[in-house]
Design a protein around this motif. Structure first.
Motif, PDB file in Angstrom:
ATOM      1  N   HIS A 173       2.057  -4.953   6.296  1.00  0.00           N
ATOM      2  CA  HIS A 173       1.463  -4.145   7.368  1.00  0.00           C
ATOM      3  C   HIS A 173       1.172  -2.748   6.820  1.00  0.00           C
ATOM      4  N   HIS A 230       0.579   1.606   7.013  1.00  0.00           N
ATOM      5  CA  HIS A 230       0.988   2.857   7.656  1.00  0.00           C
ATOM      6  C   HIS A 230       0.048   3.956   7.169  1.00  0.00           C
ATOM      7  N   HIS A 280       2.681  -2.504   3.035  1.00  0.00           N
ATOM      8  CA  HIS A 280       3.941  -2.980   2.461  1.00  0.00           C
ATOM      9  C   HIS A 280       4.582  -4.043   3.340  1.00  0.00           C
ATOM     10  N   GLU A 293       8.664  -5.665   4.295  1.00  0.00           N
ATOM     11  CA  GLU A 293      10.109  -5.455   4.205  1.00  0.00           C
ATOM     12  C   GLU A 293      10.738  -6.748   4.702  1.00  0.00           C
TER      13      GLU A 293
HETATM   14 FE    FE Z   1       6.673  -0.504   7.548  1.00  0.00          FE
END
Ligand code: FE
Length: 289
Positions: free
Chosen positions: A59, A61, A103, A105
């Motif tokens: 996603h 940012h 990125h 996670e």
């Molecule tokens: Fe994030």
């Protein structure tokens, strides 16, 4: 010397994000629950893999910084710049998304406890379109200071203590000069520290319960509550009978308008439209490294 009063309490609400990670959101639950430059604080805390196994697939940012702090479990971060970082207990990942980052996670465990925090810190408009950067901070890089009554403070970012006995955190001198401390207080412990007068400050209780404010005028703050502090140059907190785990944050406010659309945080609607356009065109990260 003025002790900062608790001006507002934000009780975390249960929500989910990413591909279905259950978490508790205090700051950031609405656009009225921010404390400039702090945009959002999430706590993820579960030993049920159904609550976290889906993780946060790729996603974007733009426009701010994200700070992930792990207490338990293991996550792996990967981004479009080719960074790959393992985040285990006590580790911190400091990502300055700025112009743009994409990125993921993802939890690296099939069971057991996954516990930690993600904080979003706004960037001033002048830095929102700078190249992205990323830093992994190992647990042993984070200074730990014993407190006088038996507790400890981890200095994740900023400056802790008095001028003649100052501890510099693992991160120092980001755009908004964030102080980020993780305090473990023992039962009944009283802790006080200086807070620079022009900073906005809040704290979040993740274990136990505390009272904060001038002696005799304290406000109780429970687990899973964020307390926004008013003006003053000191913070004072007393731990309850069970002791307490508290995150303390302060930073220079940007004083700028905030327009947020999901993972993009800019100053104007036009800048958000540009971010959305660039993300669909694949150029969000064109200046990213
Ligand atoms: Fe994030």
């Amino acid at each position: 010397m003025n002790i900062r009063p608790v001006e507002r309490i934000i009780t975390a609400m249960e929500t989910s994000d990413g591909a279905g990670v259950r978490l508790r959101r205090s700051l950031g639950q609405t656009q009225f629950a921010r404390h400039d430059p702090f945009l959002l604080l999430d706590e993820f805390n579960s030993d049920d893999p159904d609550d976290y196994i889906a993780g946060f697939p790729p996603h974007p940012h733009r426009g701010f910084e994200t700070v992930t702090y792990m207490l338990d479990g293991l996550m792996v971060h990967e981004d479009h710049l080719g960074n790959r970082g393992e985040l285990g207990p006590g580790a911190v990942q400091w990502m300055t998304a700025a112009h743009g980052i994409i990125h993921s996670e993802m939890p690296q465990q099939k069971d057991g406890l996954l516990r930690g925090f993600q904080l979003w810190i706004n960037l001033p408009g002048s830095l929102k379109m700078e190249p992205a950067s990323y830093r992994d901070i190992k647990p042993q890089e984070i200074p730990q200071v014993p407190l006088s009554c038996g507790g400890t403070a981890k200095i994740i970012a900023g400056h802790f203590g008095l001028k003649d006995k100052q501890t510099v955190g693992a991160v120092a001198g980001n755009a908004t000069k964030v102080d980020y401390f993780d305090l473990k207080l023992v039962s009944g412990e009283v802790f006080e520290c200086a807070v620079v007068a022009d900073r906005n400050a809040f704290f979040y209780v993740y274990d136990g319960q505390v009272r904060s404010g001038e002696p005799g005028q304290v406000t109780s703050v429970d687990r899973w509550q964020a307390a926004l502090l008013g003006d003053g140059d000191r913070w004072r907190v007393e731990a309850g009978d069970q002791g307490a785990g508290v995150l303390f944050l302060s930073a220079i406010p940007t004083g700028e308008p905030v327009v947020q659309h999901g993972p993009f945080v800019m100053n104007t609607r036009e800048e958000i439209e540009q971010a959305v356009r660039e993300y669909s065109a694949g150029t969000l990260t064109a200046n990213g490294g």
